[in-house]
Design an enzyme around this catalytic site. Structure first.
Site, mmCIF file in Angstrom:
data_model
loop_
_atom_site.group_PDB
_atom_site.id
_atom_site.type_symbol
_atom_site.label_atom_id
_atom_site.label_comp_id
_atom_site.label_asym_id
_atom_site.label_seq_id
_atom_site.Cartn_x
_atom_site.Cartn_y
_atom_site.Cartn_z
ATOM 1 N N ASP A 52 1.313 4.738 -8.493
ATOM 2 C CA ASP A 52 2.146 4.181 -7.438
ATOM 3 C C ASP A 52 2.219 5.141 -6.256
ATOM 4 O O ASP A 52 2.695 6.270 -6.385
ATOM 5 C CB ASP A 52 3.540 3.937 -8.021
ATOM 6 N N THR B 36 2.388 0.377 -0.741
ATOM 7 C CA THR B 36 2.622 1.757 -0.294
ATOM 8 C C THR B 36 1.307 2.520 -0.147
ATOM 9 O O THR B 36 1.112 3.229 0.835
ATOM 10 C CB THR B 36 3.533 2.507 -1.278
ATOM 11 N N THR B 37 0.413 2.363 -1.120
ATOM 12 C CA THR B 37 -0.859 3.066 -1.038
ATOM 13 C C THR B 37 -1.631 2.597 0.194
ATOM 14 O O THR B 37 -2.150 3.413 0.965
ATOM 15 C CB THR B 37 -1.703 2.801 -2.302
ATOM 16 N N ASP C 182 7.845 -3.008 -8.263
ATOM 17 C CA ASP C 182 6.941 -3.624 -7.288
ATOM 18 C C ASP C 182 6.903 -5.141 -7.474
ATOM 19 O O ASP C 182 6.973 -5.903 -6.514
ATOM 20 C CB ASP C 182 5.504 -3.089 -7.450
HETATM 21 P P1 ADP Z 1 -0.591 -0.714 -2.930
HETATM 22 O O1 ADP Z 1 0.319 0.431 -3.262
HETATM 23 O O2 ADP Z 1 -1.058 -0.654 -1.523
HETATM 24 O O3 ADP Z 1 -0.024 -2.027 -3.322
HETATM 25 P P2 ADP Z 1 -2.413 -1.102 -5.089
HETATM 26 O O4 ADP Z 1 -2.998 -0.034 -5.927
HETATM 27 O O5 ADP Z 1 -1.385 -1.968 -5.702
HETATM 28 O O6 ADP Z 1 -1.877 -0.440 -3.787
HETATM 29 O O7 ADP Z 1 -3.620 -2.002 -4.561
HETATM 30 C C1 ADP Z 1 -3.408 -3.103 -3.730
HETATM 31 C C2 ADP Z 1 -4.718 -3.665 -3.273
HETATM 32 O O8 ADP Z 1 -5.502 -4.075 -4.378
HETATM 33 C C3 ADP Z 1 -4.510 -4.890 -2.405
HETATM 34 O O9 ADP Z 1 -5.325 -4.807 -1.273
HETATM 35 C C4 ADP Z 1 -4.940 -6.026 -3.322
HETATM 36 O O10 ADP Z 1 -5.445 -7.143 -2.611
HETATM 37 C C5 ADP Z 1 -6.013 -5.378 -4.127
HETATM 38 N N1 ADP Z 1 -6.266 -6.082 -5.383
HETATM 39 C C6 ADP Z 1 -5.396 -6.464 -6.317
HETATM 40 N N2 ADP Z 1 -6.020 -7.094 -7.347
HETATM 41 C C7 ADP Z 1 -7.340 -7.113 -7.028
HETATM 42 C C8 ADP Z 1 -8.525 -7.598 -7.668
HETATM 43 N N3 ADP Z 1 -8.475 -8.180 -8.847
HETATM 44 N N4 ADP Z 1 -9.683 -7.413 -7.033
HETATM 45 C C9 ADP Z 1 -9.739 -6.791 -5.861
HETATM 46 N N5 ADP Z 1 -8.670 -6.300 -5.217
HETATM 47 C C10 ADP Z 1 -7.494 -6.460 -5.787
HETATM 48 MG MG MG Z 2 0.412 -2.733 -5.265
#
Ligand code: ADP
Ligand code: MG
Length: 548
Positions: free
Chosen positions: A68, A101-102, A397
């Site tokens: 996270d 957040t990332t 989240d």
């Molecule tokens: P954040 O803290 O920004 O939410 P995450 O590690 O949760 O970071 O990653 C979010 C990103 O991952 C988003 O851009 C989302 O669209 C993408 N994402 C989620 N599931 C998938 C998937 N199955 N395939 C590709 N991208 C994905």
């Molecule tokens: Mg996320």
């Protein structure tokens, strides 16, 4: 560097205290950008479902393992002022929308990296910041072109939203289970006002207990108290509970002033004690007379009252947290009374069942089966504390994204598709602009692509190939095409059904642009000698984080 100015007569004027250091102009900018970029670099490998976890060890040796963004940045001890601003961007996103957040840190880092090359070409940072601002405004418009309106209470949609957010942190099956819990929890505490929905997540009480597995986690339509029943003679379970919520201590009040009691015979002691006893008995009788069979008290309960209550078959719990009392009132529909004397049957809360149950090595009291509870509990389970902690963070989240969509029922497809679409549109639009604005907007477009790039890189895909294919599909109008990191290819995310709240995307763009611009506008960093930010060299052991 000079901390001293001179008057026209050549007399030195000392402006800053001894030991103060400052860096200016290009130096300051470059150092700030470098520090901010470093933060983004650390974070970007955790983006997406194929993102890696970080193991963080604090000064006491406690370990946190997480994926996270907000948590990673909270735990690492960043000293550089510009790096601290990057931490702020994650915090802001976390508290506003809960997810993304990332992404916001990655985007802010990319915006700064692209700005650096413009600064090298002698474009003034303020001009770049202005261009970025225009681009971000336009990006919001383009975002509406791919936005889809949904029903705020559409369970299937909400579960998909929660699932997308959890898939990036937990293993797949667990994520699906917990996503369902998240949606049920939020729907249980939803409030409607003039046709719009509001969710207050404070009304969801999360309890964690190691043991079992994540799929043993459950929702209780009421409140779980990590407390025992006060007296062993009391029933362990009461059905059709009528609950008195009391925030007064059930004991004899001590006088405020010190009183002296002159006792001259044993009889006097006896009658004094009898009187006290009678008062406590009266309290117990009063409670009984209201029809209550459960007492939940915010303060202490005297041993003697415990005895009387237990004789009446009343179950009691004491020293309940104030915040829990509020939730109990919302869950059971009861009212918290300040004095036992004021208690009457209309103020009692109701629950189908109040029961003490063993949860691993503890006894907890479950108040469950509340009718239309406005507050509920979730019991998170998992093999180890670390597993539960990460489940808790991803639950946060998930609850937030479900709330986001209920409050603003608009979604986009994920996987970097929106970012690629916006990049394409911005490049198109930039052609209508002149000179430096055009350059800044193009760089902004490049920066948007840092999201699909990082997703691809983290999945071990070739980032350049992936982006090229993505651009080609997008330019053919396939606007939901993104990076399918699970299958290592590009794919239509409408078909994959991976969706995210528009609110999160907006927040990412907004907070990343604001932070990047703020850092760009700084051309002078003054660090006082007592500041914990060392202006030179050792930035908390991170190489290259110095400002000089
Ligand atoms: P954040 O803290 O920004 O939410 P995450 O590690 O949760 O970071 O990653 C979010 C990103 O991952 C988003 O851009 C989302 O669209 C993408 N994402 C989620 N599931 C998938 C998937 N199955 N395939 C590709 N991208 C994905
Ligand atoms: Mg996320």
């Amino acid at each position: 560097m000079s901390q001293v100015g001179t008057t026209p007569e050549g007399v030195p004027i000392i402006l800053l205290k001894e030991g103060t250091r400052q860096s200016r102009g290009r130096d300051a900018q470059r150092n700030n950008i470098r520090a901010a970029k470093l933060i983004a670099e650390i974070i970007q490998t955790s983006l997406g479902p194929r993102g890696m976890d970080k193991m963080l060890v604090d000064s006491l040796g406690d370990i946190t393992i997480t994926n996270d963004g907000a948590t990673i940045l909270k735990e690492i001890d960043v000293q550089h002022p510009a790096a601290k601003m990057m931490v702020e961007v994650a915090k802001a996103t976390d508290s506003e929308v809960g997810d993304g957040t990332t992404s916001s840190v990655v985007l802010a880092g990319a915006l700064l990296e692209k700005a650096e090359s413009l600064i090298d070409d002698d474009i003034h940072p303020v001009i770049i910041a202005e261009g970025y601002k225009k681009a971000s405004k336009k990006a919001m418009e383009f975002l509406t072109e791919i936005t889809i309106n949904v029903e705020p209470k559409d369970k299937e949609i909400l579960e998909k939203i929660a699932n997308t957010s959890m898939q990036t942190k937990l293993v797949s099956i667990e994520a699906t289970d917990l996503a369902k819990l998240a949606v049920d929890a939020v729907l249980a505490v939803i409030e409607e006002k003039n046709g719009t929905f509001r969710v207050n997540l404070d009304n969801i009480k999360i309890e964690k207990k190691t043991g079992g597995s994540i799929s043993d986690s459950e929702l209780v339509s009421g409140i779980i108290l990590d407390k025992e029943i006060v007296h062993s003679g009391m029933p362990r379970k009461i059905e059709n509970a009528k609950i008195a919520l009391i925030n007064e201590a059930l004991e004899i009040k001590k006088t405020e002033f010190e009183a002296k009691l002159n006792i001259s015979s044993p009889n006097q002691i006896k009658s004094f004690m009898e009187e006290e006893n009678q008062m406590l008995k009266d309290m117990s009788n009063k409670i009984k007379s209201t029809g209550a069979n459960v007492v939940l008290c915010q303060k202490g309960i005297d041993d003697i009252i415990q005895h009387y209550l237990s004789k009446e078959g009343i179950l009691a719990v004491r020293r309940i947290k104030e915040s829990d009392m509020t939730k109990l009132a919302k869950a059971t529909g009861g009212r918290i009374v300040g004095r036992v004397d004021d208690l009457n049957d209309t103020e009692l809360g109701l629950a189908e069942n109040v029961e003490e149950r063993r949860v691993e090595e503890d006894n907890w009291v479950f108040i469950e089966g509340c009718k239309n509870p406005k507050a509920i509990s979730m019991l998170l389970r998992g093999g180890t504390q670390r597993v539960i902690d990460e489940a808790d963070r991803s639950m946060h989240d998930a609850l937030m994204v479900v709330k986001d969509v209920i409050e603003k029922p608009k979604i986009v497809y994920g996987g970097g598709a929106p970012e690629s679409f916006i990049a394409l549109k911005l490049r198109d639009w930039s052609k209508s602009l002149s000179g430096r604005d055009q350059l800044a907007v193009e760089k902004f477009a490049d920066a948007m692509e840092s999201i699909p790039l990082a997703l691809a890189r983290n999945a071990g895909m070739n980032p350049i190939d992936t982006i090229t294919q993505l651009r080609s599909k997008q330019s053919k109008g396939e606007k939901f095409t993104g990076v399918d990191v699970i299958n290592g290819t590009i794919a239509d995310f409408e078909k994959l059904g991976i969706i995210e709240p528009v609110k999160v995307k907006e927040q990412i763009i907004k907070s990343a642009t604001e932070t990047a611009n703020m850092i760009l506008r700084i051309d002078n960093v003054v660090a006082s000698s007592r500041s914990s930010a060392p202006p030179q060299g050792g930035m908390g052991g991170m190489p290259g984080m110095g400002m000089e």
